[in-house]
Scaffold this motif. Structure first.
Motif, mmCIF file in Angstrom:
data_model
loop_
_atom_site.group_PDB
_atom_site.id
_atom_site.type_symbol
_atom_site.label_atom_id
_atom_site.label_comp_id
_atom_site.label_asym_id
_atom_site.label_seq_id
_atom_site.Cartn_x
_atom_site.Cartn_y
_atom_site.Cartn_z
ATOM 1 N N GLU A 1 21.774 45.404 59.137
ATOM 2 C CA GLU A 1 21.999 43.962 58.974
ATOM 3 C C GLU A 1 22.095 43.588 57.500
ATOM 4 O O GLU A 1 22.941 42.786 57.113
ATOM 5 N N ASP B 1 17.945 36.762 49.241
ATOM 6 C CA ASP B 1 17.501 36.580 50.618
ATOM 7 C C ASP B 1 16.137 35.904 50.618
ATOM 8 O O ASP B 1 15.457 35.871 49.597
ATOM 9 N N ARG C 1 25.472 44.603 56.183
ATOM 10 C CA ARG C 1 26.501 43.701 56.687
ATOM 11 C C ARG C 1 26.494 42.381 55.925
ATOM 12 O O ARG C 1 27.544 41.816 55.642
ATOM 13 N N ASN C 2 25.313 41.875 55.589
ATOM 14 C CA ASN C 2 25.192 40.582 54.925
ATOM 15 C C ASN C 2 25.333 40.664 53.414
ATOM 16 O O ASN C 2 25.486 39.643 52.759
ATOM 17 N N SER D 1 28.207 38.934 51.690
ATOM 18 C CA SER D 1 28.335 37.501 51.934
ATOM 19 C C SER D 1 27.548 36.656 50.945
ATOM 20 O O SER D 1 27.581 35.437 51.023
ATOM 21 N N ASN D 2 26.851 37.276 50.002
ATOM 22 C CA ASN D 2 26.085 36.514 49.020
ATOM 23 C C ASN D 2 27.018 36.094 47.893
ATOM 24 O O ASN D 2 27.264 36.835 46.957
#
Length: 179
Positions: free
Chosen positions: A126, A59, A129-130, A133-134
């Motif tokens: 958040e 991130d 949730r993310n 997706s990495n």
């Protein structure tokens, strides 16, 4: 959108210090006990995690972003950090708040306490949730898996995503056939 006001951040300033970092300089190491809450005052930082011996950027955070909140929530357990935070550009400025000072201020300022905990809860949800997706993180984890009987095969992550996708499709639109 719930966030702390500048006034609320100012209340915490008495227990803080500003530090300046150059690109590539580590702000917070992975695997250490952290006693600070951090806020990006200027610049960009990246979140890096060691996965199978490789440093993976999971991130990036810009001005006004906060990190170290998990350490604040788990301070009694003295847990170690799960990722490193590294300055992504020269002149990055970070405000470091002592966690114990933040906790003391929350005891005095109940509205601050409520808002800060809500902000942290939203931010953590958040992140969760993310997390899946990495793609780079998922690929590295997949590459390290073996074909041993006790461990999932290389395609385990893909199978899980396929199963989830099938469950999320509305009835009558599934690609599988019912018998």
């Amino acid at each position: 959108d719930i966030k702390l006001s500048e006034r609320e951040w100012a209340l915490l300033t008495a227990g803080s210090e500003v530090k300046r970092y150059q690109a590539g300089q580590e702000i917070l190491a992975q695997g250490v006990v952290n006693r600070h809450l951090f806020r990006v005052k200027k610049g960009v930082v990246r979140v890096e995690k060691m996965v199978n011996g490789q440093s993976v950027v999971i991130d990036k955070m810009k001005e006004k972003s906060m990190f170290g909140e998990i350490s604040m929530l788990l301070r009694a357990e003295q847990k170690t950090t799960t990722a490193a935070i590294v300055a992504d550009e020269n002149g990055t400025e970070i405000i470091k708040y002592k966690i114990e000072f933040v906790v003391d201020m929350c005891r005095i300022e109940h509205e601050l306490s409520e808002k800060l905990h809500r902000v942290i809860a939203i931010k953590l949800s958040e992140r969760l949730r993310n997390f899946g997706s990495n793609k780079k993180l998922t690929d590295i984890a997949s590459d390290s898996e073996t074909d041993e009987p006790d461990k999932p095969d290389k395609h385990h992550t893909t199978i899980d995503k396929t199963e989830k996708t099938e469950k999320e499709k509305p009835e009558g639109h599934s690609s599988s056939t019912k018998q």
